[in-house]
Motif scaffolding. Sequence first.
Motif, PDB file in Angstrom:
ATOM      1  N   GLY A   1       0.820  -1.206   0.000  1.00 32.69           N
ATOM      2  CA  GLY A   1       0.000   0.000   0.000  1.00 32.69           C
ATOM      3  C   GLY A   1       0.852   1.253   0.000  1.00 32.69           C
ATOM      4  O   GLY A   1       2.076   1.198   0.150  1.00 32.69           O
ATOM      5  N   HIS A   2       0.207   2.372  -0.131  1.00 31.43           N
ATOM      6  CA  HIS A   2       0.911   3.646  -0.196  1.00 31.43           C
ATOM      7  C   HIS A   2       1.516   4.043   1.141  1.00 31.43           C
ATOM      8  O   HIS A   2       2.682   4.388   1.230  1.00 31.43           O
ATOM      9  CB  HIS A   2      -0.035   4.752  -0.683  1.00 31.43           C
ATOM     10  N   GLY A   3       0.714   3.999   2.201  1.00 25.54           N
ATOM     11  CA  GLY A   3       1.153   4.483   3.509  1.00 25.54           C
ATOM     12  C   GLY A   3       0.544   5.849   3.787  1.00 25.54           C
ATOM     13  O   GLY A   3       0.142   6.571   2.863  1.00 25.54           O
TER      14      GLY A   3
ATOM     15  N   PHE B   1      -3.762  -0.804  -4.549  1.00 23.77           N
ATOM     16  CA  PHE B   1      -4.019   0.537  -5.070  1.00 23.77           C
ATOM     17  C   PHE B   1      -5.255   0.418  -5.947  1.00 23.77           C
ATOM     18  O   PHE B   1      -5.511  -0.641  -6.524  1.00 23.77           O
ATOM     19  CB  PHE B   1      -2.847   1.015  -5.941  1.00 23.77           C
ATOM     20  N   PHE B   2      -5.991   1.512  -6.080  1.00 26.60           N
ATOM     21  CA  PHE B   2      -7.200   1.448  -6.886  1.00 26.60           C
ATOM     22  C   PHE B   2      -6.895   1.529  -8.369  1.00 26.60           C
ATOM     23  O   PHE B   2      -7.666   1.057  -9.190  1.00 26.60           O
ATOM     24  CB  PHE B   2      -8.183   2.551  -6.477  1.00 26.60           C
ATOM     25  N   GLY B   3      -5.771   2.107  -8.736  1.00 29.71           N
ATOM     26  CA  GLY B   3      -5.416   2.220 -10.137  1.00 29.71           C
ATOM     27  C   GLY B   3      -3.911   2.206 -10.321  1.00 29.71           C
ATOM     28  O   GLY B   3      -3.151   2.146  -9.367  1.00 29.71           O
TER      29      GLY B   3
ATOM     30  N   HIS C   1       3.008   5.538  -8.872  1.00 27.00           N
ATOM     31  CA  HIS C   1       3.621   4.648  -7.884  1.00 27.00           C
ATOM     32  C   HIS C   1       3.632   3.206  -8.376  1.00 27.00           C
ATOM     33  O   HIS C   1       4.616   2.483  -8.186  1.00 27.00           O
ATOM     34  CB  HIS C   1       2.884   4.719  -6.543  1.00 27.00           C
ATOM     35  N   VAL C   2       2.554   2.774  -8.998  1.00 24.39           N
ATOM     36  CA  VAL C   2       2.475   1.391  -9.469  1.00 24.39           C
ATOM     37  C   VAL C   2       3.247   1.226 -10.777  1.00 24.39           C
ATOM     38  O   VAL C   2       3.889   0.197 -10.992  1.00 24.39           O
ATOM     39  CB  VAL C   2       1.004   0.942  -9.625  1.00 24.39           C
ATOM     40  N   ARG C   3       3.225   2.234 -11.629  1.00 24.11           N
ATOM     41  CA  ARG C   3       3.907   2.129 -12.921  1.00 24.11           C
ATOM     42  C   ARG C   3       5.417   2.326 -12.829  1.00 24.11           C
ATOM     43  O   ARG C   3       6.169   1.677 -13.546  1.00 24.11           O
ATOM     44  CB  ARG C   3       3.344   3.152 -13.899  1.00 24.11           C
ATOM     45  N   ARG C   4       5.867   3.252 -11.965  1.00 13.00           N
ATOM     46  CA  ARG C   4       7.302   3.579 -11.909  1.00 13.00           C
ATOM     47  C   ARG C   4       7.973   3.087 -10.629  1.00 13.00           C
ATOM     48  O   ARG C   4       8.986   2.398 -10.672  1.00 13.00           O
ATOM     49  CB  ARG C   4       7.498   5.086 -12.013  1.00 13.00           C
ATOM     50  N   ASP C   5       7.419   3.496  -9.488  1.00 13.59           N
ATOM     51  CA  ASP C   5       8.087   3.225  -8.211  1.00 13.59           C
ATOM     52  C   ASP C   5       8.129   1.735  -7.893  1.00 13.59           C
ATOM     53  O   ASP C   5       9.167   1.214  -7.470  1.00 13.59           O
ATOM     54  CB  ASP C   5       7.402   3.977  -7.066  1.00 13.59           C
TER      55      ASP C   5
ATOM     56  N   VAL D   1      -5.121  -3.881  -7.453  1.00 12.99           N
ATOM     57  CA  VAL D   1      -6.365  -4.603  -7.160  1.00 12.99           C
ATOM     58  C   VAL D   1      -7.592  -3.877  -7.696  1.00 12.99           C
ATOM     59  O   VAL D   1      -8.551  -4.521  -8.124  1.00 12.99           O
ATOM     60  CB  VAL D   1      -6.547  -4.898  -5.647  1.00 12.99           C
ATOM     61  N   GLY D   2      -7.568  -2.560  -7.704  1.00  7.05           N
ATOM     62  CA  GLY D   2      -8.728  -1.797  -8.140  1.00  7.05           C
ATOM     63  C   GLY D   2      -8.999  -1.858  -9.626  1.00  7.05           C
ATOM     64  O   GLY D   2     -10.033  -1.381 -10.086  1.00  7.05           O
ATOM     65  N   GLU D   3      -8.108  -2.465 -10.386  1.00  7.92           N
ATOM     66  CA  GLU D   3      -8.329  -2.588 -11.817  1.00  7.92           C
ATOM     67  C   GLU D   3      -8.948  -3.925 -12.200  1.00  7.92           C
ATOM     68  O   GLU D   3      -9.236  -4.166 -13.367  1.00  7.92           O
ATOM     69  CB  GLU D   3      -7.020  -2.354 -12.568  1.00  7.92           C
ATOM     70  N   ASP D   4      -9.168  -4.775 -11.216  1.00  5.27           N
ATOM     71  CA  ASP D   4      -9.779  -6.076 -11.466  1.00  5.27           C
ATOM     72  C   ASP D   4     -11.306  -5.932 -11.452  1.00  5.27           C
ATOM     73  O   ASP D   4     -11.876  -5.310 -10.552  1.00  5.27           O
ATOM     74  CB  ASP D   4      -9.342  -7.067 -10.380  1.00  5.27           C
ATOM     75  N   ASP D   5     -11.979  -6.509 -12.453  1.00  6.77           N
ATOM     76  CA  ASP D   5     -13.438  -6.391 -12.539  1.00  6.77           C
ATOM     77  C   ASP D   5     -14.155  -6.960 -11.319  1.00  6.77           C
ATOM     78  O   ASP D   5     -15.175  -6.421 -10.902  1.00  6.77           O
ATOM     79  CB  ASP D   5     -13.965  -7.062 -13.809  1.00  6.77           C
TER      80      ASP D   5
END
Length: 125
Positions: free
Chosen positions: A10-12, A72-74, A78-82, A105-109
């Motif tokens: 998660g982000h924190g 993360f919802f999308g 952070h998800v793409r680079r970090d 997780v937020g991108e799963d139907d």
Amino acid sequence: MGNHGMILFGHGARDARWQEPFQRLAAKLAAARGDAGPVGLAFLELMTPSLPDAIDGQAAAGCDTITVVPVFFGQGGHVRRDLPALIAQCQARHPNVRLRCAGAVGEDDAVLDAVVRYCLENVGD
């Protein structure tokens, strides 16, 4: 078959209460997995453990595969680079551990459907 760990990432946040649902999610996931391997939490910033620390711990505990699940919802920066940079750093530290990364997780139907159900259940009459 080896020991397969999972880490919810998660982000924190500054407020310690923010991580309570993540702790509940980790506990539910651990119960559902049984003896399949450890489940841990890790955070990008402001909270501990960091992802490298969580991976270090699971690798030291004998995990030969670790799946990181971004809670993360999308797929923002952070998800793409970090996250890929952190995974690469950890993979270099643990070349004998297979590190896998799920999508946000937020991108799963199925997750979106669960949120829709939640919203519909909370419509006031």
